[in-house]
Design a protein around this motif. Structure first.
Motif, PDB file in Angstrom:
ATOM      1  N   ARG A  59       0.782  -1.174   0.057  1.00  0.00           N
ATOM      2  CA  ARG A  59       0.028  -0.044   0.141  1.00  0.00           C
ATOM      3  C   ARG A  59       0.840   1.356  -0.097  1.00  0.00           C
ATOM      4  O   ARG A  59       0.355   2.508  -0.483  1.00  0.00           O
ATOM      5  CB  ARG A  59      -0.987  -0.186   1.157  1.00  0.00           C
ATOM      6  CG  ARG A  59      -0.390   0.192   2.683  1.00  0.00           C
ATOM      7  CD  ARG A  59      -1.331   0.567   3.732  1.00  0.00           C
ATOM      8  NE  ARG A  59      -2.217   1.538   3.615  1.00  0.00           N
ATOM      9  CZ  ARG A  59      -1.938   2.653   4.040  1.00  0.00           C
ATOM     10  NH1 ARG A  59      -0.802   2.921   4.710  1.00  0.00           N
ATOM     11  NH2 ARG A  59      -2.522   3.862   3.984  1.00  0.00           N
ATOM     12  N   TYR A  60       2.100   1.244   0.242  1.00  0.00           N
ATOM     13  CA  TYR A  60       3.075   2.299   0.485  1.00  0.00           C
ATOM     14  C   TYR A  60       3.708   2.705  -0.741  1.00  0.00           C
ATOM     15  O   TYR A  60       4.299   4.007  -0.909  1.00  0.00           O
ATOM     16  CB  TYR A  60       4.122   2.243   1.588  1.00  0.00           C
ATOM     17  CG  TYR A  60       3.360   1.870   3.003  1.00  0.00           C
ATOM     18  CD1 TYR A  60       2.731   2.667   3.620  1.00  0.00           C
ATOM     19  CD2 TYR A  60       3.552   0.460   3.379  1.00  0.00           C
ATOM     20  CE1 TYR A  60       1.994   2.501   4.917  1.00  0.00           C
ATOM     21  CE2 TYR A  60       3.059   0.300   4.803  1.00  0.00           C
ATOM     22  CZ  TYR A  60       2.368   1.080   5.594  1.00  0.00           C
ATOM     23  OH  TYR A  60       1.916   1.064   6.713  1.00  0.00           O
ATOM     24  N   HIS A 104       3.834   5.896   5.609  1.00  0.00           N
ATOM     25  CA  HIS A 104       2.912   6.626   5.944  1.00  0.00           C
ATOM     26  C   HIS A 104       1.205   6.210   6.349  1.00  0.00           C
ATOM     27  O   HIS A 104       0.883   5.493   5.289  1.00  0.00           O
ATOM     28  CB  HIS A 104       2.499   8.112   5.503  1.00  0.00           C
ATOM     29  CG  HIS A 104       2.227   9.019   6.278  1.00  0.00           C
ATOM     30  ND1 HIS A 104       0.887   9.372   6.376  1.00  0.00           N
ATOM     31  CD2 HIS A 104       2.893  10.145   6.793  1.00  0.00           C
ATOM     32  CE1 HIS A 104       0.694  10.597   7.027  1.00  0.00           C
ATOM     33  NE2 HIS A 104       2.058  10.992   7.484  1.00  0.00           N
ATOM     34  N   PRO A 105       0.775   6.374   7.449  1.00  0.00           N
ATOM     35  CA  PRO A 105      -0.725   5.911   7.412  1.00  0.00           C
ATOM     36  C   PRO A 105      -1.828   6.489   6.481  1.00  0.00           C
ATOM     37  O   PRO A 105      -2.817   5.891   6.267  1.00  0.00           O
ATOM     38  CB  PRO A 105      -1.116   5.998   8.996  1.00  0.00           C
ATOM     39  CG  PRO A 105      -0.271   7.305   9.333  1.00  0.00           C
ATOM     40  CD  PRO A 105       1.067   7.032   8.676  1.00  0.00           C
ATOM     41  N   ALA A 106      -1.593   7.860   6.191  1.00  0.00           N
ATOM     42  CA  ALA A 106      -2.336   8.363   5.654  1.00  0.00           C
ATOM     43  C   ALA A 106      -2.628   8.311   4.068  1.00  0.00           C
ATOM     44  O   ALA A 106      -1.648   8.487   3.474  1.00  0.00           O
ATOM     45  CB  ALA A 106      -2.498   9.915   5.639  1.00  0.00           C
ATOM     46  N   ALA A 107      -3.720   7.563   3.230  1.00  0.00           N
ATOM     47  CA  ALA A 107      -3.691   7.412   2.101  1.00  0.00           C
ATOM     48  C   ALA A 107      -3.260   8.603   1.042  1.00  0.00           C
ATOM     49  O   ALA A 107      -2.751   8.428   0.058  1.00  0.00           O
ATOM     50  CB  ALA A 107      -5.058   6.806   1.529  1.00  0.00           C
ATOM     51  N   SER A 108      -3.758   9.815   1.558  1.00  0.00           N
ATOM     52  CA  SER A 108      -3.429  10.873   0.614  1.00  0.00           C
ATOM     53  C   SER A 108      -1.992  11.533   0.724  1.00  0.00           C
ATOM     54  O   SER A 108      -1.518  11.592  -0.529  1.00  0.00           O
ATOM     55  CB  SER A 108      -4.290  12.109   1.488  1.00  0.00           C
ATOM     56  OG  SER A 108      -3.935  12.239   2.580  1.00  0.00           O
ATOM     57  N   ARG A 109      -1.552  11.068   1.934  1.00  0.00           N
ATOM     58  CA  ARG A 109       0.243  11.223   1.959  1.00  0.00           C
ATOM     59  C   ARG A 109       0.968  10.395   1.276  1.00  0.00           C
ATOM     60  O   ARG A 109       1.816  10.665   0.397  1.00  0.00           O
ATOM     61  CB  ARG A 109       0.474  11.068   3.292  1.00  0.00           C
ATOM     62  CG  ARG A 109       1.975  11.502   3.642  1.00  0.00           C
ATOM     63  CD  ARG A 109       2.359  12.744   3.357  1.00  0.00           C
ATOM     64  NE  ARG A 109       3.750  13.299   3.468  1.00  0.00           N
ATOM     65  CZ  ARG A 109       4.166  14.413   3.334  1.00  0.00           C
ATOM     66  NH1 ARG A 109       3.707  15.340   2.624  1.00  0.00           N
ATOM     67  NH2 ARG A 109       5.430  14.636   3.644  1.00  0.00           N
ATOM     68  N   THR A 111       0.075   8.791  -1.740  1.00  0.00           N
ATOM     69  CA  THR A 111      -0.305   9.077  -2.885  1.00  0.00           C
ATOM     70  C   THR A 111       0.322  10.434  -3.410  1.00  0.00           C
ATOM     71  O   THR A 111       1.103  10.454  -4.452  1.00  0.00           O
ATOM     72  CB  THR A 111      -1.825   9.497  -3.335  1.00  0.00           C
ATOM     73  OG1 THR A 111      -2.518   8.520  -3.145  1.00  0.00           O
ATOM     74  CG2 THR A 111      -1.904  10.174  -4.734  1.00  0.00           C
ATOM     75  N   ARG A 281       6.768   9.544  13.601  1.00  0.00           N
ATOM     76  CA  ARG A 281       5.381   8.498  13.421  1.00  0.00           C
ATOM     77  C   ARG A 281       6.084   7.193  14.001  1.00  0.00           C
ATOM     78  O   ARG A 281       5.254   6.404  14.367  1.00  0.00           O
ATOM     79  CB  ARG A 281       5.207   8.644  12.110  1.00  0.00           C
ATOM     80  CG  ARG A 281       6.242   8.208  11.067  1.00  0.00           C
ATOM     81  CD  ARG A 281       5.500   8.131   9.565  1.00  0.00           C
ATOM     82  NE  ARG A 281       6.375   7.577   8.571  1.00  0.00           N
ATOM     83  CZ  ARG A 281       7.700   8.305   8.163  1.00  0.00           C
ATOM     84  NH1 ARG A 281       7.653   9.630   8.601  1.00  0.00           N
ATOM     85  NH2 ARG A 281       8.213   7.772   7.318  1.00  0.00           N
TER      86      ARG A 281
END
Length: 347
Positions: A59-60, A104-109, A111, A281
């Protein structure tokens, strides 16, 4: 392969080993400084990125997953390294900090970073071809099959260099550090792939530096010193945190508490003064407090390389240096490798 594969590991040696150290000889290759990853491409062309700790990385790195799906045949499993390369053509290098930011946990980050700091994959072993495992084949055969598979591959997927010439490997050890690489790996040509076993040999740089002890963290057991916080003076005379030294025995942890007692900073009431290092983080739930020490004790440590203004890895305690003045522990003492273009290595 239905189950995640644990990557084959390497044990450290003091220098690039001679080819006759093992029966059948050795193959040498650069040691990449990134995220070790096993790439799985199933029969439908779906890609998964495993890690050394079996934590999925898929996912990263969406841009890398797409690139691998386009460039790799179905039903294959590769071993390699995920890296981030930065710099202008002719002056490229690896960037560990940029790579670490990709988790990073945030999908927007995720991307955004996929666009700003896209990753590359450097392949160095082949574990499955056309749905058939080849772990038991000698490395010489696995490497030949990997070269055939990636003969026409292009960026961001790369095939690592190899050589059976020990002098070439020794030159790599010295030159490639300037591009951010981590050393040299030697693989027995006749060896099968051994998941989780330390079959390979790795040679890294061994250096020493004198640093000021800024404080210490208490061991997670609650008894003794877990790690020493280290500092160096910059050109402006400011003492900067450059990392830590750890890996002490249980007995040594307790001894260090007594040795460092005269340097502990205390307030007017005699209470120990504590500080906190910056949180990241990765340490959001971790105790980052430490016992502050007067910056006057000097320690000699062993390290392999720097990442910016910090030690790249945790360093090892060598000895106290009572003969050194703390103010003499500056960045100037550190060896700076000559710059080397990463693109030349990957081409």
């Amino acid at each position: 392969m239905d189950d995640p594969v644990s990557p084959m590991l390497a044990k450290a040696v003091d220098a690039v080993p001679e080819p006759d150290r093992v029966e059948g000889g050795l193959s040498y290759e650069p040691k990449w400084d990134g995220f070790r990853s096993i790439v799985y491409v199933d029969a439908e062309g779906n890609v998964e990125l495993g890690s050394r700790g079996s934590k999925p990385l898929t996912r990263y790195f969406p841009e890398l997953v797409a690139a691998l799906a386009e460039r790799l045949p179905r039903g294959c499993v590769l071993d390699g390294e995920i890296v981030v390369r930065v710099g202008e053509p002719g002056h490229e290098t690896l960037d560990w900090e940029a790579l670490s930011q990709r988790i990073h946990p945030a999908a927007s980050r995720v991307t955004l970073l996929a666009e700003q700091t896209p990753a590359s994959f450097v392949a160095f072993d082949l574990l499955q071809v056309d749905g058939e495992e080849i772990l038991d084949a000698p490395f010489s055969e696995r490497r030949a099959a990997l070269e055939t598979m990636l003969a026409d591959v292009d960026a961001p997927v790369h095939l690592t260099q190899t050589s059976t010439d020990v002098e070439v490997a020794r030159r790599w050890l010295e030159e490639f550090e300037g591009a951010g690489l981590d050393g040299v790996v030697a693989k027995p040509l006749a060896a099968a792939y051994a998941p989780g076993k330390r079959v390979m040999l790795k040679a890294k740089h061994h250096r020493t530096a004198d640093a000021v002890v800024l404080g210490y963290r208490v061991h997670t057991s609650g008894a003794g010193v877990g790690s020493l916080l280290l500092g160096l003076y910059d050109g402006d005379g400011e003492l900067r945190n450059v990392g830590g030294a750890s890996a002490f025995t249980a007995a040594r942890r307790l001894e260090l508490v007594e040795e460092l007692e005269p340097d502990v900073v205390r307030d007017e009431d005699g209470e120990i003064v504590r500080g906190e290092t910056d949180r990241s983080r990765f340490s959001s739930g971790k105790d980052v407090s430490y016992v502050r020490l007067h910056p006057r004790r000097v320690v000699e440590v062993r390290y392999d390389q720097m990442e910016g203004s910090r030690f790249r890895h945790t360093v090892q305690f060598a000895r106290w240096r009572p003969d050194r003045d703390a103010r003499s522990c500056t960045f100037d003492q550190l060896e700076v490798p000559a710059r080397y273009d990463l693109g030349t290595i990957l081409s």
